[in-house]
Design a protein around this motif. Structure first.
Motif, PDB file in Angstrom:
ATOM      1  N   ALA A   1      27.016 -57.565 -16.584  1.00 50.37           N
ATOM      2  CA  ALA A   1      27.209 -56.802 -15.351  1.00 50.37           C
ATOM      3  C   ALA A   1      28.157 -57.539 -14.418  1.00 50.37           C
ATOM      4  N   GLU A   2      28.651 -56.814 -13.447  1.00 49.96           N
ATOM      5  CA  GLU A   2      29.436 -57.414 -12.379  1.00 49.96           C
ATOM      6  C   GLU A   2      28.504 -57.699 -11.203  1.00 49.96           C
ATOM      7  N   GLY A   3      29.097 -58.090 -10.084  1.00 45.50           N
ATOM      8  CA  GLY A   3      28.296 -58.403  -8.909  1.00 45.50           C
ATOM      9  C   GLY A   3      28.225 -59.895  -8.660  1.00 45.50           C
ATOM     10  N   LEU A   4      27.708 -60.251  -7.470  1.00 40.04           N
ATOM     11  CA  LEU A   4      27.516 -61.658  -7.152  1.00 40.04           C
ATOM     12  C   LEU A   4      26.105 -62.027  -7.597  1.00 40.04           C
ATOM     13  N   TYR A   5      25.251 -62.544  -6.704  1.00 34.41           N
ATOM     14  CA  TYR A   5      23.879 -62.827  -7.128  1.00 34.41           C
ATOM     15  C   TYR A   5      23.163 -61.539  -7.541  1.00 34.41           C
ATOM     16  N   THR A   6      23.471 -60.449  -6.852  1.00 37.43           N
ATOM     17  CA  THR A   6      22.850 -59.169  -7.182  1.00 37.43           C
ATOM     18  C   THR A   6      23.698 -58.435  -8.218  1.00 37.43           C
ATOM     19  N   PRO A   7      23.162 -58.216  -9.420  1.00 33.77           N
ATOM     20  CA  PRO A   7      23.962 -57.548 -10.462  1.00 33.77           C
ATOM     21  C   PRO A   7      24.111 -56.062 -10.195  1.00 33.77           C
ATOM     22  N   THR A   8      25.200 -55.499 -10.715  1.00 32.48           N
ATOM     23  CA  THR A   8      25.457 -54.071 -10.545  1.00 32.48           C
ATOM     24  C   THR A   8      24.681 -53.230 -11.548  1.00 32.48           C
ATOM     25  N   GLN A   9      24.227 -53.851 -12.640  1.00 29.49           N
ATOM     26  CA  GLN A   9      23.419 -53.163 -13.652  1.00 29.49           C
ATOM     27  C   GLN A   9      22.664 -54.214 -14.452  1.00 29.49           C
ATOM     28  N   ASN A  10      21.829 -53.759 -15.380  1.00 30.28           N
ATOM     29  CA  ASN A  10      21.026 -54.691 -16.178  1.00 30.28           C
ATOM     30  C   ASN A  10      21.285 -54.554 -17.670  1.00 30.28           C
ATOM     31  N   LYS A  11      22.481 -54.145 -18.020  1.00 30.64           N
ATOM     32  CA  LYS A  11      22.865 -53.965 -19.409  1.00 30.64           C
ATOM     33  C   LYS A  11      22.819 -55.305 -20.153  1.00 30.64           C
ATOM     34  N   MET A  12      22.465 -55.248 -21.432  1.00 33.25           N
ATOM     35  CA  MET A  12      22.375 -56.447 -22.261  1.00 33.25           C
ATOM     36  C   MET A  12      23.689 -56.718 -22.993  1.00 33.25           C
ATOM     37  N   GLY A  13      24.050 -57.999 -23.077  1.00 33.70           N
ATOM     38  CA  GLY A  13      25.101 -58.463 -23.962  1.00 33.70           C
ATOM     39  C   GLY A  13      24.544 -59.613 -24.774  1.00 33.70           C
ATOM     40  N   PHE A  14      25.142 -59.900 -25.951  1.00 29.07           N
ATOM     41  CA  PHE A  14      24.606 -61.002 -26.757  1.00 29.07           C
ATOM     42  C   PHE A  14      25.681 -61.665 -27.598  1.00 29.07           C
TER      43      PHE A  14
ATOM     44  N   SER B   1      26.181 -65.165 -17.434  1.00 31.91           N
ATOM     45  CA  SER B   1      25.549 -66.345 -18.008  1.00 31.91           C
ATOM     46  C   SER B   1      26.323 -67.600 -17.620  1.00 31.91           C
ATOM     47  N   PHE B   2      27.651 -67.486 -17.591  1.00 33.65           N
ATOM     48  CA  PHE B   2      28.502 -68.606 -17.174  1.00 33.65           C
ATOM     49  C   PHE B   2      28.370 -68.871 -15.679  1.00 33.65           C
ATOM     50  N   LYS B   3      28.366 -67.815 -14.880  1.00 36.33           N
ATOM     51  CA  LYS B   3      28.362 -67.988 -13.421  1.00 36.33           C
ATOM     52  C   LYS B   3      27.003 -68.355 -12.847  1.00 36.33           C
ATOM     53  N   TYR B   4      25.949 -67.731 -13.380  1.00 38.48           N
ATOM     54  CA  TYR B   4      24.641 -67.870 -12.741  1.00 38.48           C
ATOM     55  C   TYR B   4      23.515 -68.297 -13.689  1.00 38.48           C
ATOM     56  N   GLY B   5      23.846 -68.561 -14.947  1.00 43.30           N
ATOM     57  CA  GLY B   5      22.783 -68.835 -15.901  1.00 43.30           C
ATOM     58  C   GLY B   5      21.898 -67.617 -16.106  1.00 43.30           C
ATOM     59  N   ASP B   6      22.474 -66.428 -15.970  1.00 46.52           N
ATOM     60  CA  ASP B   6      21.731 -65.177 -15.981  1.00 46.52           C
ATOM     61  C   ASP B   6      21.549 -64.686 -17.419  1.00 46.52           C
TER      62      ASP B   6
END
Length: 278
Positions: free
Chosen positions: A100-113, A26-31
């Protein structure tokens, strides 16, 4: 009174805790995306609508765990956080991000909140005594795509509109879409009362699918006020009798002026009274 605690991934922590690393997407990519909600008398308002929008937004962003973010989840987590903060009225923000880790492409789609609660003194919605003075922000149009209606963490259009508002000593600014039609305001949806008819930009025009927007549409229809979701040329602002903004935190806020144009607040005042009856 400042909030004392937050809920970070189901752990109640002091509000000042350092919980995000520089790897946070969310900090790096607004994801990610977020919900702003209103707590009144210990009750979360319009929980079903917020849960529905949150789940659809998470599905659109392909973040796993959206089925968990239901009405029960929102109510139960809010109750716990409100109790810890000894707060009955406030503004609640729930931020959901891809953990998740990764650059633009995430390594997974796990949720955090992360859930934050900012205390507010008022146990109801209040119409602003002084109407807002606004102008149109024309430097940057909001793109039209299937993410336009999602309340995402990528908010640079609103940031730039906010800077424009501050630099020009305005209370708020109208945002246009990429085709130069009326879209929304810097943190609200827009309604225009013209020729005894209520208009608001359609979702196809790129506005955020606001919860209070839907509540106000429903209230208007229930009270025999005609409503149309439409493509709106900003030139109508010179002809309208009334303009007002809506969001989940403040309810309804009426606009007093746009350029030399001045507006009334009869419809917005009536709808605010109806809103407080719910």
């Amino acid at each position: 009174m400042k909030p004392a605690f937050i809920n970070f991934n189901d752990e109640i922590l002091p509000a000042g805790s350092l919980v995000l690393s520089t790897a946070n997407r969310s900090f790096k990519y607004g994801d990610g995306l977020f919900e702003s909600m209103r707590l009144m008398k210990g009750q979360l308002k319009f929980t079903d609508l917020h849960a529905d929008r949150l789940q659809r937004g998470m599905k659109a962003l392909k973040i796993d765990g959206y089925s968990q973010m239901d009405t029960w989840f929102l109510k139960e987590r809010t109750e716990v956080l409100a109790t810890r903060n000894k707060c009955k009225h406030g503004r609640l923000r729930l931020t959901v991000y891809r953990d998740a880790e990764g650059l633009y492409t995430p390594t997974q789609n796990k949720m955090g909140f992360c859930m934050e609660l900012q205390p507010i003194d008022e146990p109801r919605y209040f119409l602003n005594d002084k109407g807002l003075i606004m102008d149109v922000f024309t430097e940057l149009g909001k793109p039209l795509n299937y993410l336009s209606n999602v309340k995402s963490c990528n908010a640079l259009t609103y940031v730039m509109a906010g800077l424009y508002k501050t630099q020009n000593r305005l209370d708020d600014a109208f945002i246009l879409n990429q085709n130069k039609f009326l879209c929304e305001a810097s943190s609200s949806n827009v309604f225009v009362w013209y020729d005894n008819h209520l208009y608001t930009p359609a979702l196809s025009e790129g506005c955020v699918e606001g919860v209070m927007r839907q509540v106000v549409i429903n209230l208007a229809l229930q009270n025999n006020i005609p409503v149309t979701e439409a493509q709106i040329n900003p030139e109508i602002l010179y002809e309208a009798d009334e303009v007002f903004l809506t969001n989940a935190t403040r309810g309804i806020q009426w606009v007093m002026g746009y350029g030399v144009k001045r507006y009334f607040n009869k419809v917005s005042r009536f709808l605010m009274d109806e809103l407080n009856k719910l």
